[in-house]
Structures are given as structure tokens and as C-alpha cells.
Design a protein around this motif. Sequence first.
Motif: not given
Length: 52
Positions: A6, A46-47, A49-51
Motif C-alpha cells: 500500500r 483493496r481487500k 484495507l477493507r479487512a
Amino acid sequence: MPTALRVGPSPTQDAIFARRVGHTVRRQVTSLMTQMACARQVGLVRKALRAP
């Protein structure tokens, strides 16, 4: 690993900072992408960061 992706360094640059072989880091990223059903690194980030 997702934090490093990231922030921006390439897997090879991350390997240099972590004193690992670049191929090992790329293989780890590929493994994570497979496990999380991502086709690209951006999808993996993205996944991550959404965790929770």
C-alpha cells in the motif's frame, strides 16, 4: 506485507529492505493474491484495507 504494498515500494524494493530475496517476496505476494482471489496487486491492497 499489504502495508508495504500500500505504501508504494515494489516487491523487489521491499525485499531489499527486509533483507530477503526479491523472488521470495514476489512469490509471497502471488500466493496471497491466489488465496484472496485477486488478479492484481491493487485488488489485494483493496481487500487488505477493507479487512477488519
